[in-house]
Design a protein around this motif. Structure first.
Motif, PDB file in Angstrom:
ATOM      1  N   TRP A 109      10.769   2.073   0.536  1.00 36.20           N
ATOM      2  CA  TRP A 109       9.727   1.466  -0.305  1.00 36.20           C
ATOM      3  C   TRP A 109       9.580  -0.029  -0.026  1.00 36.20           C
ATOM      4  O   TRP A 109       8.504  -0.579  -0.222  1.00 36.20           O
ATOM      5  CB  TRP A 109      10.018   1.719  -1.779  1.00 36.20           C
ATOM      6  CG  TRP A 109       9.302   2.940  -2.295  1.00 36.20           C
ATOM      7  CD1 TRP A 109       7.980   3.038  -2.615  1.00 36.20           C
ATOM      8  CD2 TRP A 109       9.865   4.234  -2.525  1.00 36.20           C
ATOM      9  NE1 TRP A 109       7.684   4.319  -3.028  1.00 36.20           N
ATOM     10  CE2 TRP A 109       8.831   5.081  -2.998  1.00 36.20           C
ATOM     11  CE3 TRP A 109      11.135   4.768  -2.400  1.00 36.20           C
ATOM     12  CZ2 TRP A 109       9.020   6.418  -3.327  1.00 36.20           C
ATOM     13  CZ3 TRP A 109      11.332   6.098  -2.727  1.00 36.20           C
ATOM     14  CH2 TRP A 109      10.290   6.912  -3.181  1.00 36.20           C
TER      15      TRP A 109
ATOM     16  N   GLY B 158       5.998   0.080   0.408  1.00 36.41           N
ATOM     17  CA  GLY B 158       5.558  -0.150  -0.964  1.00 36.41           C
ATOM     18  C   GLY B 158       4.544  -1.258  -1.160  1.00 36.41           C
ATOM     19  O   GLY B 158       3.529  -1.052  -1.842  1.00 36.41           O
TER      20      GLY B 158
ATOM     21  N   VAL C 112       0.796  -0.499  -3.075  1.00 36.54           N
ATOM     22  CA  VAL C 112       0.329  -0.995  -4.376  1.00 36.54           C
ATOM     23  C   VAL C 112      -0.776  -2.030  -4.220  1.00 36.54           C
ATOM     24  O   VAL C 112      -1.615  -2.192  -5.111  1.00 36.54           O
ATOM     25  CB  VAL C 112       1.493  -1.579  -5.207  1.00 36.54           C
ATOM     26  CG1 VAL C 112       2.539  -0.525  -5.486  1.00 36.54           C
ATOM     27  CG2 VAL C 112       2.113  -2.781  -4.527  1.00 36.54           C
TER      28      VAL C 112
ATOM     29  N   ARG D  18      -1.068   2.869  -8.909  1.00 33.31           N
ATOM     30  CA  ARG D  18       0.126   2.020  -8.862  1.00 33.31           C
ATOM     31  C   ARG D  18       1.208   2.554  -9.793  1.00 33.31           C
ATOM     32  O   ARG D  18       2.387   2.617  -9.422  1.00 33.31           O
ATOM     33  CB  ARG D  18      -0.239   0.594  -9.248  1.00 33.31           C
ATOM     34  CG  ARG D  18      -1.074  -0.148  -8.219  1.00 33.31           C
ATOM     35  CD  ARG D  18      -1.613  -1.433  -8.790  1.00 33.31           C
ATOM     36  NE  ARG D  18      -2.513  -2.091  -7.843  1.00 33.31           N
ATOM     37  CZ  ARG D  18      -3.353  -3.069  -8.163  1.00 33.31           C
ATOM     38  NH1 ARG D  18      -3.403  -3.505  -9.423  1.00 33.31           N
ATOM     39  NH2 ARG D  18      -4.124  -3.599  -7.257  1.00 33.31           N
TER      40      ARG D  18
ATOM     41  N   TYR E  17       4.902   3.961  -8.614  1.00 31.11           N
ATOM     42  CA  TYR E  17       6.177   3.424  -9.078  1.00 31.11           C
ATOM     43  C   TYR E  17       6.982   4.490  -9.813  1.00 31.11           C
ATOM     44  O   TYR E  17       8.211   4.565  -9.649  1.00 31.11           O
ATOM     45  CB  TYR E  17       5.968   2.213  -9.983  1.00 31.11           C
ATOM     46  CG  TYR E  17       7.279   1.532 -10.311  1.00 31.11           C
ATOM     47  CD1 TYR E  17       7.915   0.738  -9.364  1.00 31.11           C
ATOM     48  CD2 TYR E  17       7.909   1.731 -11.534  1.00 31.11           C
ATOM     49  CE1 TYR E  17       9.137   0.144  -9.630  1.00 31.11           C
ATOM     50  CE2 TYR E  17       9.130   1.141 -11.813  1.00 31.11           C
ATOM     51  CZ  TYR E  17       9.739   0.346 -10.860  1.00 31.11           C
ATOM     52  OH  TYR E  17      10.950  -0.227 -11.125  1.00 31.11           O
TER      53      TYR E  17
ATOM     54  N   ALA F  50      12.800  -3.306  -7.559  1.00 33.76           N
ATOM     55  CA  ALA F  50      11.348  -3.114  -7.640  1.00 33.76           C
ATOM     56  C   ALA F  50      10.605  -4.291  -7.018  1.00 33.76           C
ATOM     57  O   ALA F  50       9.416  -4.474  -7.289  1.00 33.76           O
ATOM     58  CB  ALA F  50      10.934  -2.952  -9.102  1.00 33.76           C
TER      59      ALA F  50
ATOM     60  N   TRP G  36       7.091  -3.921  -5.509  1.00 30.25           N
ATOM     61  CA  TRP G  36       5.940  -3.854  -6.421  1.00 30.25           C
ATOM     62  C   TRP G  36       5.368  -5.248  -6.654  1.00 30.25           C
ATOM     63  O   TRP G  36       4.152  -5.472  -6.536  1.00 30.25           O
ATOM     64  CB  TRP G  36       6.388  -3.220  -7.740  1.00 30.25           C
ATOM     65  CG  TRP G  36       5.382  -3.313  -8.849  1.00 30.25           C
ATOM     66  CD1 TRP G  36       5.178  -4.361  -9.700  1.00 30.25           C
ATOM     67  CD2 TRP G  36       4.422  -2.322  -9.216  1.00 30.25           C
ATOM     68  NE1 TRP G  36       4.173  -4.092 -10.568  1.00 30.25           N
ATOM     69  CE2 TRP G  36       3.683  -2.845 -10.306  1.00 30.25           C
ATOM     70  CE3 TRP G  36       4.127  -1.047  -8.752  1.00 30.25           C
ATOM     71  CZ2 TRP G  36       2.665  -2.121 -10.922  1.00 30.25           C
ATOM     72  CZ3 TRP G  36       3.114  -0.336  -9.373  1.00 30.25           C
ATOM     73  CH2 TRP G  36       2.394  -0.863 -10.437  1.00 30.25           C
TER      74      TRP G  36
ATOM     75  N   ILE H 196       6.781  -2.516 -15.810  1.00 28.80           N
ATOM     76  CA  ILE H 196       5.761  -1.863 -14.990  1.00 28.80           C
ATOM     77  C   ILE H 196       5.232  -0.596 -15.650  1.00 28.80           C
ATOM     78  O   ILE H 196       4.014  -0.375 -15.707  1.00 28.80           O
ATOM     79  CB  ILE H 196       6.331  -1.543 -13.599  1.00 28.80           C
ATOM     80  CG1 ILE H 196       6.637  -2.839 -12.844  1.00 28.80           C
ATOM     81  CG2 ILE H 196       5.347  -0.694 -12.787  1.00 28.80           C
ATOM     82  CD1 ILE H 196       7.447  -2.635 -11.567  1.00 28.80           C
TER      83      ILE H 196
END
Length: 414
Positions: A52, A56, A60, A68, A72, A119, A122, A179
């Motif tokens: 990711w 990723g 996104v 999105r 996630y 994360a 993201w 998120i």
């Protein structure tokens, strides 16, 4: 750039500050086993991250709000399933090599493996460096800081490692809560999601590329140690410098990871070329800068006892410059073009060619030969990626992207 740099600097500072605290708390032997466990856990973190970090940001950046959330949520489900067996595996392996400090090595491995839960991809994809700072960086810094506090007040190094683990888990929880907004679970349940097997299959290119890259970056020092042990100290120092420079340039690559994919289909090719041009210009300047400061830096790191040749420093600088360009091409350009398959093939071929070259070069010319091998494999990888990027741009020139599920990276198909 400033926002991402703040996170990088904070994490670098606490990562260095915790080392003397651990050594003082439990001794050099305990710290050595923690470090060994962290190395083992680092491999586990690559698997837990499952690509990711590579795919990723682009996914996104090009998706709408609902896609999105779906992307996630799928990543969280998969990572939670992966972290359990991988965590047990790295803990067991580290425990087996830890001898008298088995628990230190095991917890060190587990703590580092949880880094894969991050994360940050993201926030990178949405160009949100300060939310990354708040939800990812600060919990990790606080966890390490609390561990340092306890260790300086009589606790063992194991407590420090446990607090690092707590900080990483807290960062993952804080990011996920922000998120997914659990208080809006009804909305999340209404969104279509793929089966776990389909998600894992869609990420195969990203995870394969990251695992191969990790192997290619970590194996040469082992080869040099076995084949040319006399050259190992010189090689170890220049490799350390090269790696730290690449880590320090992370914000540059991170910005492009989010900026390139956010372009419309009409503007995407232009942004890809702009990003590549910026990377080349930056890399050329970087090579010159490193050649200017490398002698003093290597002398300082080597305690005044290691003096590499000018050719060694030149090769180190060239490897660093090409590494920067390759990172932009793979993570920003090809990811935005949904061609991670090109990255996987190029990484595999470059590794198959580069690692034998490292072995032969180290046997014949020591550190200089090993660096020549690394440079050859890396350059081949970059050329293959550039060819693939050019073909991808040409093939998309007559089509348009829509924001749908893509079998390679999750969202944004052609």
């Amino acid at each position: 750039m400033i926002g991402y740099s703040i996170s990088m600097v904070l994490l670098a500072v606490v990562s260095l500050a915790v080392i003397p605290s651990m050594v003082t708390a439990s001794g050099a032997a305990a710290w050595g086993m923690i470090a060994a466990g962290q190395s083992i856990g680092g491999v586990g973190a690559v698997v837990v991250a499952y690509g990711w970090g590579l795919s990723g940001p682009a996914s996104v950046a090009r998706a709408d709000a609902q896609m999105r959330l779906t992307a996630y949520a799928e990543s969280v489900t998969c990572k939670l399933l992966i972290i359990v067996p991988i965590g047990l595996l790295v803990f067991s392996v580290a425990w087996s090599v830890g001898r008298d400090y088995a628990i230190f090595a095991g917890v060190g491995a587990l703590s580092t493996a949880t880094v894969g839960l991050t994360a940050n991809w993201w926030f990178v994809g949405l160009a949100q460096p300060y939310r990354l700072l708040v939800f990812e960086t600060i919990p990790r810094v606080l966890g390490t800081g609390i561990g340092i506090f306890y260790m300086t007040h009589g606790s063992s190094a194991l407590v420090g490692v446990l607090w690092q683990l707590i900080g990483m888990v807290a960062a993952f929880v804080a990011s996920t809560v922000w998120i997914l907004r659990p208080w809006k679970l009804r909305r999340l349940r209404s969104l279509p999601r793929r089966q776990v097997g389909a998600v894992l299959a869609s990420q195969r290119q990203g995870v394969t590329s990251t695992v191969l890259s990790s192997i290619y970056s970590s194996t040469p020092i082992v080869i040099v140690s076995l084949i040319a042990p006399g050259a190992q100290p010189v090689y170890a120092v220049v490799e350390k410098v090269q790696r730290q420079v690449i880590v320090g340039l992370g914000p540059f690559v991170t910005i492009l990871q989010g900026w390139v994919p956010r372009a419309s289909e009409r503007e995407l090719a232009r942004r890809v070329r702009t990003g590549l041009t910026a990377a080349v210009v930056f890399a050329v300047a970087l090579v010159g800068f490193m050649l200017a400061i490398a002698p003093e830096l290597v002398w300082w790191l080597g305690g005044g006892q290691i003096k590499p040749s000018f050719l060694t420093l030149l090769l180190m600088s060239l490897v660093t410059g090409v590494s920067l360009i390759e990172a932009v091409v793979s993570k920003a350009c090809l990811a935005a073009l949904h061609r991670l398959d090109v990255v996987t093939r190029a990484t595999a071929i470059g590794s198959l060619v580069g690692l034998p070259c490292v072995a032969v070069g180290a046997a014949l010319w020591g550190a200089e030969g090993a660096l020549c091998g690394i440079f050859a494999g890396l350059l081949l990888r970059l050329v293959l990626e550039l060819v693939g990027m050019r073909r991808a741009i040409a093939s998309r020139s007559g089509g348009a992207l829509d924001v749908t599920m893509d079998p390679e990276i999750g969202v944004g198909g052609s």
